[in-house]
Design a protein around this motif. Structure first.
Motif, PDB file in Angstrom:
ATOM      1  N   ASP A 148       0.828  -1.206   0.000  1.00 41.94           N
ATOM      2  CA  ASP A 148       0.000   0.000   0.000  1.00 41.94           C
ATOM      3  C   ASP A 148       0.864   1.258   0.000  1.00 41.94           C
ATOM      4  OD1 ASP A 148      -2.323  -1.464  -0.020  1.00 41.94           O
ATOM      5  OD2 ASP A 148      -2.703  -1.280   2.140  1.00 41.94           O
ATOM      6  N   PHE A 149       1.982   1.220   0.711  1.00 40.70           N
ATOM      7  CA  PHE A 149       2.904   2.359   0.726  1.00 40.70           C
ATOM      8  C   PHE A 149       3.321   2.710  -0.700  1.00 40.70           C
ATOM      9  CE2 PHE A 149       7.210   4.018   0.569  1.00 40.70           C
ATOM     10  CZ  PHE A 149       7.213   5.034   1.513  1.00 40.70           C
ATOM     11  N   TYR A 152       0.542   4.093  -3.169  1.00 39.29           N
ATOM     12  CA  TYR A 152       0.179   5.502  -3.036  1.00 39.29           C
ATOM     13  C   TYR A 152       0.813   6.346  -4.136  1.00 39.29           C
ATOM     14  CZ  TYR A 152      -2.374   5.810   1.408  1.00 39.29           C
ATOM     15  OH  TYR A 152      -3.332   5.750   2.384  1.00 39.29           O
ATOM     16  N   TRP A 153       1.988   5.961  -4.619  1.00 39.55           N
ATOM     17  CA  TRP A 153       2.662   6.818  -5.601  1.00 39.55           C
ATOM     18  C   TRP A 153       3.138   6.094  -6.863  1.00 39.55           C
ATOM     19  CZ3 TRP A 153       8.196   6.084  -5.709  1.00 39.55           C
ATOM     20  CH2 TRP A 153       8.704   5.309  -4.653  1.00 39.55           C
ATOM     21  N   ASN A 155       0.911   3.469  -8.250  1.00 36.55           N
ATOM     22  CA  ASN A 155      -0.222   2.712  -8.755  1.00 36.55           C
ATOM     23  C   ASN A 155      -0.593   3.098 -10.190  1.00 36.55           C
ATOM     24  OD1 ASN A 155      -2.203   0.772  -8.628  1.00 36.55           O
ATOM     25  ND2 ASN A 155      -3.726   2.115  -7.678  1.00 36.55           N
ATOM     26  N   ASP A 358       3.660  12.592  -7.107  1.00 33.27           N
ATOM     27  CA  ASP A 358       2.610  11.693  -6.617  1.00 33.27           C
ATOM     28  C   ASP A 358       2.825  11.348  -5.144  1.00 33.27           C
ATOM     29  OD1 ASP A 358       1.264  11.662  -9.021  1.00 33.27           O
ATOM     30  OD2 ASP A 358       2.240   9.848  -9.761  1.00 33.27           O
ATOM     31  N   ASN A 362       0.151  12.437  -2.108  1.00 36.19           N
ATOM     32  CA  ASN A 362      -0.430  11.405  -1.251  1.00 36.19           C
ATOM     33  C   ASN A 362       0.259  11.315   0.108  1.00 36.19           C
ATOM     34  OD1 ASN A 362      -2.492   9.884  -3.036  1.00 36.19           O
ATOM     35  ND2 ASN A 362      -0.700  10.069  -4.355  1.00 36.19           N
ATOM     36  N   GLU A 363       1.002  12.365   0.457  1.00 37.85           N
ATOM     37  CA  GLU A 363       1.798  12.319   1.681  1.00 37.85           C
ATOM     38  C   GLU A 363       0.942  12.130   2.934  1.00 37.85           C
ATOM     39  OE1 GLU A 363       4.953  15.102   4.150  1.00 37.85           O
ATOM     40  OE2 GLU A 363       4.770  15.375   1.984  1.00 37.85           O
ATOM     41  N   GLY A 365      -1.819  10.406   3.316  1.00 37.86           N
ATOM     42  CA  GLY A 365      -2.143   8.988   3.442  1.00 37.86           C
ATOM     43  C   GLY A 365      -0.934   8.149   3.807  1.00 37.86           C
ATOM     44  N   ILE A 366       0.221   8.497   3.257  1.00 38.78           N
ATOM     45  CA  ILE A 366       1.456   7.778   3.555  1.00 38.78           C
ATOM     46  C   ILE A 366       1.824   7.940   5.025  1.00 38.78           C
ATOM     47  CG2 ILE A 366       3.943   7.735   3.114  1.00 38.78           C
ATOM     48  CD1 ILE A 366       3.259   8.498   0.166  1.00 38.78           C
TER      49      ILE A 366
END
Length: 411
Positions: A148-149, A152-153, A155, A358, A362-363, A365-366
């Motif tokens: 998932d990590f 986030y950037w 995908n 990216d 998405n930071e 969420g990360i």
């Protein structure tokens, strides 16, 4: 050399830099002192350095490792979008002779000594090297969280964690990555008549290349990886795409490849091995008569190449980049045809820029993922590790000391 001398060296370097590269000026704020504006450009990069005496000493003594760790510890503060321009000061000082030789002799010697102060870091095994980065084994207990990590950037429909192919007119990262896969299909001679032929993907990442070849051309694909997280992702994604009859993944070292295939492809594994001779010999044996293989990698051209210590310690333990001429020579030992093809200039910096954007988008969420499911002791440090890695690589790969190429070989 005391801390005051390192500060003066830094300010001389910045002053020389803006004379050679005048696109930006810099407002330098060292703790406890009045901010200094250096350069005439209206594009201003604001740099704040806390505990500046210690930080600048680390930069000019420890080189890249001191620079990276100081940033990750929050002692260097620059806006995300402008951080690469600050890093360019040090990268170009090390690689641009015009800039370097415009400095006093004493400064040149300090910078060169720092450049070659490069410790090499690796784990106890090849599998541990790979899983430290691609499975984030030191950050997460659950492999899904590690995936998932990256999602986030990274995908996309066909996930690629390697340089895209930015031909003229290509506008987005997704388009550039698909452009690369299309090119490699053409290079290997894969088309609508290739259905049911076999392909081995050596160092298959999250399976993007295999999914592309399976869905577009009906190839039967087998992937090799040492990353347990990547292997789990591929298994789940294979089921989701209903490709169980075409895609398989094995937890196996590339040097232990077996079986025979019509095609072998490797996108980005050469940076994680050192026994090139053995790998190419094994690849030759794994190809059916008349089979083709393609290797994509970052190659260096430096006569005194050393791995960057920050990347070695925090990102790619045990990693390196192959030297282009040496590898072409080894290829010719095992294959009848060897054809080198370079990707367009600046393809990797453009790719890294997109990944960085990216990542920053998405930071939030990360950070939440790291805080709630990670086992890192310092979320801020960990986030900055990846930011620094992406921008340091951007700056380094913008220089002419390295290139991204694919080498097509035929048995």
């Amino acid at each position: 050399m005391n801390s005051d001398k390192f500060e003066k060296l830094f300010l001389r370097l910045v002053s020389a830099y803006v004379k050679t590269y005048d696109e930006h000026s810099f407002e330098i704020c060292l703790d406890g002192k009045e901010c200094l504006k250096i350069g005439d450009s209206t594009n201003i990069v604001n740099v704040r350095i806390t505990d500046s005496g210690k930080v600048l000493e680390r930069i000019f003594v420890e080189g890249s490792l001191g620079l990276g760790e100081s940033y990750c510890e929050g002692l260097i503060d620059v806006d995300d979008k402008l951080y690469k321009y600050f890093l360019f000061i040090f990268v170009r000082a090390a690689y641009d002779k015009r800039l370097l030789f415009s400095l006093p002799v004493g400064d040149i010697l300090v910078i060169l000594k720092a450049k070659f102060n490069r410790a090499f870091f690796e784990k106890s095994s090849k599998a541990e090297n790979i899983n430290t980065h691609y499975s984030l084994s030191e950050w997460f207990d659950d492999e899904k969280d590690a995936n998932d990590f990256y999602l986030y950037w990274l995908n996309s429909e066909y996930i690629q964690y390697t340089c895209a192919k930015w031909d003229e007119g290509v506008k987005t990262l997704e388009e550039a990555q698909t452009n690369k896969l299309k090119c490699y299909a053409q290079r290997l001679g894969i088309d609508e008549n290739s259905r049911d032929k076999t392909l081995l993907d050596v160092g298959c990442g999250w399976g993007g290349c295999m999914f592309y070849f399976a869905e577009m051309f009906g190839l039967k694909c087998t992937g090799l990886t040492l990353s347990t997280a990547q292997a789990e992702f591929i298994k789940e994604e294979t089921k989701r795409r209903n490709l169980e009859h075409l895609v398989d993944v094995k937890l196996k070292n590339a040097h232990d490849m077996d079986g025979q295939y019509d095609y072998v492809i490797s996108i980005g594994i050469l940076e994680h091995i050192s026994h090139y001779d053995d790998l190419y010999a094994k690849t030759s044996k794994a190809l059916k008569p008349g089979g083709k293989a393609l290797f994509h990698a970052i190659f260096h051209t430096e006569p005194f190449y050393k791995v960057d210590p920050f990347l070695s310690k925090y990102i790619f333990p045990g990693g390196s980049t192959p030297e282009i001429k040496r590898n072409l020579k080894i290829f010719r030992k095992y294959f009848t045809e060897v054809d080198r093809n370079d990707l367009p200039d600046y393809s990797y910096p453009k790719t890294l820029d997109c990944w960085f954007d990216d990542f920053c988008k998405n930071e939030e969420g990360i950070r939440k993922l790291l805080a709630e499911k990670g086992k890192v002791s310092d979320v801020e440090f960990s986030v900055r590790v990846f930011k620094h890695y992406l921008m340091l690589s951007y700056c380094g790969l913008s220089q002419k000391s390295s290139l991204v190429a694919n080498v097509l070989v035929k048995k």
